[in-house]
Design an enzyme around this catalytic site. Structure first.
Site, PDB file in Angstrom:
ATOM      1  N   HIS A   3     -66.561 -66.906 -37.289  1.00 39.08           N
ATOM      2  CA  HIS A   3     -67.544 -67.956 -37.518  1.00 39.08           C
ATOM      3  C   HIS A   3     -68.816 -67.572 -38.127  1.00 39.08           C
ATOM      4  O   HIS A   3     -69.782 -68.271 -38.976  1.00 39.08           O
ATOM      5  CB  HIS A   3     -67.783 -68.733 -36.132  1.00 39.08           C
ATOM      6  CG  HIS A   3     -68.640 -70.008 -36.188  1.00 39.08           C
ATOM      7  ND1 HIS A   3     -70.220 -69.976 -35.688  1.00 39.08           N
ATOM      8  CD2 HIS A   3     -68.184 -71.343 -36.452  1.00 39.08           C
ATOM      9  CE1 HIS A   3     -70.453 -71.356 -36.232  1.00 39.08           C
ATOM     10  NE2 HIS A   3     -69.668 -72.066 -36.364  1.00 39.08           N
ATOM     11  N   CYS A   4     -68.973 -66.016 -37.902  1.00 38.73           N
ATOM     12  CA  CYS A   4     -70.390 -65.663 -38.328  1.00 38.73           C
ATOM     13  C   CYS A   4     -70.338 -65.433 -39.939  1.00 38.73           C
ATOM     14  O   CYS A   4     -71.501 -65.199 -40.336  1.00 38.73           O
ATOM     15  CB  CYS A   4     -70.563 -64.258 -37.563  1.00 38.73           C
ATOM     16  SG  CYS A   4     -70.782 -64.298 -35.882  1.00 38.73           S
ATOM     17  N   ILE A   5     -69.236 -65.016 -40.414  1.00 40.93           N
ATOM     18  CA  ILE A   5     -69.274 -64.647 -41.840  1.00 40.93           C
ATOM     19  C   ILE A   5     -68.852 -66.037 -42.801  1.00 40.93           C
ATOM     20  O   ILE A   5     -68.642 -65.582 -43.789  1.00 40.93           O
ATOM     21  CB  ILE A   5     -67.940 -63.623 -42.061  1.00 40.93           C
ATOM     22  CG1 ILE A   5     -66.727 -63.973 -41.652  1.00 40.93           C
ATOM     23  CG2 ILE A   5     -68.480 -62.405 -41.088  1.00 40.93           C
ATOM     24  CD1 ILE A   5     -65.736 -62.922 -42.316  1.00 40.93           C
ATOM     25  N   ARG A  42     -73.210 -67.284 -42.401  1.00 39.94           N
ATOM     26  CA  ARG A  42     -73.449 -68.461 -41.537  1.00 39.94           C
ATOM     27  C   ARG A  42     -74.959 -68.222 -41.076  1.00 39.94           C
ATOM     28  O   ARG A  42     -75.595 -69.101 -40.881  1.00 39.94           O
ATOM     29  CB  ARG A  42     -72.772 -68.089 -40.083  1.00 39.94           C
ATOM     30  CG  ARG A  42     -72.951 -68.931 -38.816  1.00 39.94           C
ATOM     31  CD  ARG A  42     -72.905 -70.482 -39.043  1.00 39.94           C
ATOM     32  NE  ARG A  42     -71.095 -70.277 -39.225  1.00 39.94           N
ATOM     33  CZ  ARG A  42     -70.671 -71.541 -39.663  1.00 39.94           C
ATOM     34  NH1 ARG A  42     -71.237 -72.849 -39.266  1.00 39.94           N
ATOM     35  NH2 ARG A  42     -69.319 -71.641 -39.836  1.00 39.94           N
TER      36      ARG A  42
END
Length: 343
Positions: A332-334, A86
């Site tokens: 969400h971050c990955i 992300r």
């Protein structure tokens, strides 16, 4: 081109990820490394039931990735030194008039150039992905990460003063300059600035306040807000402050936001201190939502119910995200969605 970043709820062509490789996020013991590999693989293997998944993988980890991932996950070999897709990968945008896909290539310095971060290889991955998919690469001198922004697809962006205005990222920036660059790259007309993020996010391995663990726009005028309900946790007051800020804000169409609380799980601490476990850090996919789970059946189920109500017609599935949060982020971050563009 008039670029616009679509809402994450728009249809996707695929989701992009990067398989973990040796580095700070991978952990220092064999057990912690195995937990990280498994968590990334679990997320990908759940997403691929809804939409295609493309995974960047370092050549040294190709065999492991192929063994752990569904055969439906596409692998693309390239040197990897950081696996938070992300943040270091492209932010996809579209030009509606021509149907052209664009890929914003932010400047990335490992969340403010901390001594432990690595980003030499990561900084090349946005261009690598853009070329793979035939997207127009849009270079930006703004040091920014995909987890530091949330949009509604209609001109509104949520962002945080301690991220884009971080002197370790953008020492000469002010709000007007940041907003002008987001207007150029994402088609933003209204910026809603949050004063800060969650407490844990200001630790050494934090991002200094990414919005994607705090709040998200589920539809124009609709916000899900991380809500800590236990007064013993420092984010209890943070949640109240952010609710007050968002309650006074309006979106690009002049609408006040309707805010829905997304309560945190009951756990307050791990071995490092107060946790930042957040159900806000989920991924919307075609027909579904990949939700973070924290081993609390009641809280995880409540989060799924709230997410399914916020995204009508989508099924929420829980993936245990504790190993990802231990490494510094969430689902969400990955991940990074690529919008489906008619060409």
């Amino acid at each position: 081109m008039n670029w616009r970043m679509p809402s994450e709820t728009d249809r996707h062509e695929r989701t992009w990820m990067a398989f973990p490789c040796p580095g700070p996020a991978l952990g220092s013991t064999e057990d912690s490394r195995e937990l990280t590999y498994r968590a990334w693989a679990d997320v990908a293997n759940h997403i691929v039931d809804f939409e295609p998944v493309a995974m960047l993988v370092d050549p040294t980890k190709h065999e492991r990735a192929r063994r752990m991932l569904s055969a439906a996950v596409e692998l693309y070999e390239t040197p990897i030194d950081e696996c938070w897709m992300r943040d270091h990968g492209p932010t996809f945008v579209v030009d509606d008039a021509s149907g052209t896909l664009g890929a914003v290539d932010w400047s990335f310095n490992g969340w403010g150039a901390p001594g432990w971060a690595r980003w030499e290889r990561a900084n090349k991955n946005a261009a690598f992905v853009a070329e793979l998919v035939g997207a127009t690469r849009i270079s930006s001198l703004l040091v920014n990460e995909g987890g530091g922004i949330h949009v509604d697809g209609e001109g509104t962006v949520l962002l945080t003063e301690t991220v884009q205005l971080d002197p370790r990222r953008n020492p000469w920036a002010d709000k007007a300059r940041v907003e002008e660059e987001l207007r150029r790259t994402l088609g933003i007309t209204t910026a809603v600035w949050l004063p800060r993020g969650l407490t844990r996010d200001y630790d050494d391995f934090g991002t200094s306040g990414h919005v994607d663990i705090v709040a998200t726009i589920t539809a124009p005028g609709e916000i899900l807000l991380h809500t800590q309900t236990n007064p013993e946790h420092p984010d209890f007051e943070v949640s109240r402050e952010l609710h007050a800020v968002l309650s006074a804000a309006t979106d690009a169409a002049g609408r006040p936001f309707r805010i829905t609380a997304l309560p945190a799980p009951e756990i307050l601490r791990d071995e490092e201190g107060f946790v930042d476990y957040s159900y806000v850090n989920h991924l919307v996919v075609n027909g579904g939502v990949i939700a973070c789970g924290f081993g609390e059946d009641r809280a995880d189920a409540r989060a799924r119910e709230i997410l399914e109500a916020a995204y009508p017609g989508r099924t929420a599935l829980t993936v245990d995200a504790r190993a990802i949060f231990a490494d510094g982020g969430g689902i969400h971050c990955i991940t990074q969605q690529q919008p489906d563009v008619a060409r």
